[in-house]
Motif scaffolding. Structure first.
Motif, PDB file in Angstrom:
ATOM      1  N   ARG A   3      -0.805  89.023  71.092  1.00 40.05           N
ATOM      2  CA  ARG A   3      -1.527  88.557  72.280  1.00 40.05           C
ATOM      3  C   ARG A   3      -2.993  88.263  71.935  1.00 40.05           C
ATOM      4  NH1 ARG A   3       1.439  89.022  76.803  1.00 40.05           N
ATOM      5  NH2 ARG A   3      -0.403  88.814  78.146  1.00 40.05           N
ATOM      6  N   GLN A   4      -3.546  89.060  71.042  1.00 39.22           N
ATOM      7  CA  GLN A   4      -4.917  88.817  70.599  1.00 39.22           C
ATOM      8  C   GLN A   4      -5.012  87.492  69.842  1.00 39.22           C
ATOM      9  OE1 GLN A   4      -6.702  91.076  67.213  1.00 39.22           O
ATOM     10  NE2 GLN A   4      -8.094  91.872  68.803  1.00 39.22           N
ATOM     11  N   LEU A   5      -4.021  87.210  69.034  1.00 36.96           N
ATOM     12  CA  LEU A   5      -4.015  85.954  68.279  1.00 36.96           C
ATOM     13  C   LEU A   5      -3.938  84.754  69.227  1.00 36.96           C
ATOM     14  CD1 LEU A   5      -1.591  86.785  65.312  1.00 36.96           C
ATOM     15  CD2 LEU A   5      -4.096  86.912  65.369  1.00 36.96           C
ATOM     16  N   VAL A   6      -3.071  84.848  70.231  1.00 35.63           N
ATOM     17  CA  VAL A   6      -2.915  83.741  71.183  1.00 35.63           C
ATOM     18  C   VAL A   6      -4.199  83.559  71.987  1.00 35.63           C
ATOM     19  CG1 VAL A   6      -1.678  82.962  73.237  1.00 35.63           C
ATOM     20  CG2 VAL A   6      -0.417  83.927  71.296  1.00 35.63           C
ATOM     21  N   GLY A   7      -4.817  84.685  72.419  1.00 35.04           N
ATOM     22  CA  GLY A   7      -6.076  84.595  73.145  1.00 35.04           C
ATOM     23  C   GLY A   7      -7.160  83.920  72.324  1.00 35.04           C
TER      24      GLY A   7
ATOM     25  N   SER B 268       5.081  91.500  73.775  1.00 32.67           N
ATOM     26  CA  SER B 268       4.739  92.916  73.940  1.00 32.67           C
ATOM     27  C   SER B 268       3.850  93.445  72.820  1.00 32.67           C
ATOM     28  CB  SER B 268       6.014  93.770  74.015  1.00 32.67           C
ATOM     29  OG  SER B 268       6.729  93.720  72.785  1.00 32.67           O
ATOM     30  N   ASP B 269       3.575  92.625  71.833  1.00 32.15           N
ATOM     31  CA  ASP B 269       2.762  93.044  70.692  1.00 32.15           C
ATOM     32  C   ASP B 269       1.289  92.726  70.993  1.00 32.15           C
ATOM     33  OD1 ASP B 269       1.337  93.204  68.258  1.00 32.15           O
ATOM     34  OD2 ASP B 269       3.180  92.838  67.111  1.00 32.15           O
TER      35      ASP B 269
ATOM     36  N   HIS C 254      -1.399  79.111  76.865  1.00 34.35           N
ATOM     37  CA  HIS C 254      -1.627  79.692  78.188  1.00 34.35           C
ATOM     38  C   HIS C 254      -0.325  80.217  78.804  1.00 34.35           C
ATOM     39  CE1 HIS C 254      -5.782  79.450  79.636  1.00 34.35           C
ATOM     40  NE2 HIS C 254      -5.932  78.454  78.787  1.00 34.35           N
ATOM     41  N   THR C 255       0.722  79.431  78.665  1.00 34.43           N
ATOM     42  CA  THR C 255       2.022  79.826  79.242  1.00 34.43           C
ATOM     43  C   THR C 255       2.536  81.087  78.569  1.00 34.43           C
ATOM     44  OG1 THR C 255       2.558  77.525  79.750  1.00 34.43           O
ATOM     45  CG2 THR C 255       4.380  79.096  79.681  1.00 34.43           C
ATOM     46  N   TRP C 256       2.431  81.128  77.264  1.00 36.89           N
ATOM     47  CA  TRP C 256       2.920  82.313  76.531  1.00 36.89           C
ATOM     48  C   TRP C 256       2.135  83.555  76.943  1.00 36.89           C
ATOM     49  CZ3 TRP C 256       1.271  86.171  73.412  1.00 36.89           C
ATOM     50  CH2 TRP C 256       2.217  86.857  72.663  1.00 36.89           C
ATOM     51  N   LEU C 257       0.820  83.424  76.996  1.00 36.83           N
ATOM     52  CA  LEU C 257      -0.012  84.586  77.315  1.00 36.83           C
ATOM     53  C   LEU C 257       0.147  85.004  78.770  1.00 36.83           C
ATOM     54  CD1 LEU C 257      -2.073  86.422  75.908  1.00 36.83           C
ATOM     55  CD2 LEU C 257      -3.880  84.964  76.807  1.00 36.83           C
ATOM     56  N   GLY C 258       0.403  84.025  79.643  1.00 39.39           N
ATOM     57  CA  GLY C 258       0.513  84.348  81.064  1.00 39.39           C
ATOM     58  C   GLY C 258       1.801  85.042  81.424  1.00 39.39           C
TER      59      GLY C 258
END
Length: 362
Positions: free
Chosen positions: A297-301, A292-293, A358-362
């Protein structure tokens, strides 16, 4: 019958004049021109019948005329003539018939006011006639479409169908077809895309909420704003397995656009078939992050973009429209939060990181 009626009757009985009207219809519509001329003559007979009815009876033409118009529309749909092409032929034939009738009426001394009155009535009747042609075409098209979609659904679900039923849907029992699946569910958008895909031959329709099909040739339309997954050609008894793979592929790459070969999505498709393992991997690699942060999410992307661009800072920065130092900073923060930096050195390790991100972000 008045003089104009006599003129119209003589027009209908004169093969040379009918040939002129037929030629006008065929010239205006190449699709209509591909039909046998006998079919075109039947087409013109419906138009002329409406003209005669308009002159003979001030009331609406009888059911017989309208039934013939609906039959014409239904037959053209069954023959594969698009409605637009059919109407071009109807309009051209009607215009030429009126031109001939007016010229002959003038020569026969028909008073201008009588011609004007008859032409007004004919215009009204012609509109009604056209509506019946459209109605017949739509009804036949929908009936055929429903039947074809029913066959398509059963084939994609693995049902055994008789050769005759397959052939009636426009498919060859011994043919090989590309399974095609899109992410389009809206019926209006599906119909628009279907018209583009239909150019490659085959049968298309909504299957389990998405536009799907069996295509004779692999579709390659450009500038498609939706995802279209195309499987290698297969016999009809093999399309069920292809459809299942296409369905997994569509679900695996949300947000992807354009025509994509199923084989090009093999990695994403294979990984998507193991959702439990994917979640275990994401939890192990990225369990310290908060979905939710927005910053996380920007870091993972950024991590995904880094792997997608061969772990090149400059290419990743260009893709993300940021400075390379920004990419370096984000990767550092990702390593700080997770305890590991996504800089794998082997193929299996790269696969695990890519899948986890990908799994985390999806």
């Amino acid at each position: 019958m008045d003089a104009l009626g006599v003129v119209l009757k003589s027009l209908a009985a004169d093969p040379a004049l009918v040939d002129e009207v037929v030629a006008a219809a065929r010239e205006a519509s190449p699709e209509v021109a591909r039909l046998p001329e006998a079919e075109n003559r039947r087409h013109i007979a419906v138009v002329v019948a409406a003209a005669i009815a308009a002159v003979e009876d001030p009331a609406e033409p009888g059911d017989e005329v309208f039934a013939a118009a609906e039959a014409l529309g239904a037959d053209r749909a069954a023959q594969g003539i698009p409605l637009e092409a059919l109407l071009r032929g109807v309009h051209a034939g009607r215009t030429r018939a009126v031109d001939i009738a007016v010229a002959q009426a003038n020569a026969a001394g028909v008073p201008p006011e009588a011609m004007l009155d008859a032409l007004v009535r004919f215009s009204r009747y012609a509109g009604a006639l056209e509506r019946h042609v459209i109605s017949g075409h739509h009804r036949a098209e929908l009936t055929a479409r429903d039947a074809h979609t029913h066959v398509l659904r059963r084939l994609l679900h693995g049902a055994d169908l008789a050769d005759e039923e397959i052939a009636r849907a426009g498919l060859r029992p011994d043919g090989r077809y590309h399974c095609v699946l899109t992410d389009v569910a809206d019926p209006v958008r599906a119909r628009t895309l279907e018209r583009r895909l239909a150019a490659y031959g085959g049968v298309f329709g909504l299957v389990e909420g998405r536009l799907a099909g069996l295509s004779v040739r692999a579709p390659v339309p450009a500038d498609v704003p939706d995802l279209v997954v195309v499987a290698p050609a297969a016999a009809l008894d093999e399309v069920r397995s292809r459809y299942d793979l296409c369905l997994t592929a569509v679900r695996a790459v949300p947000g992807t656009r354009g025509v994509r070969q199923l084989t090009d999505l093999a990695g994403e498709t294979a990984l998507a078939a193991q959702p439990l393992l994917a979640e275990l991997l994401a939890a192990e690699y990225l369990g310290a992050l908060d979905r939710s942060d927005p910053f996380h999410r920007q870091l993972v992307g950024t991590g995904i973009a880094y792997l997608d661009h061969g772990q090149r800072l400059d290419q990743t920065a260009e893709a993300l429209h940021v400075h390379p130092n920004t990419v370096r900073y984000r990767l550092g923060k990702l390593a700080e939060l997770t305890g590991a930096r996504p800089t794998p050195t082997t193929v299996p390790e790269t696969l695990r990181w890519w899948w986890a991100l990908h799994t985390w972000l999806g």
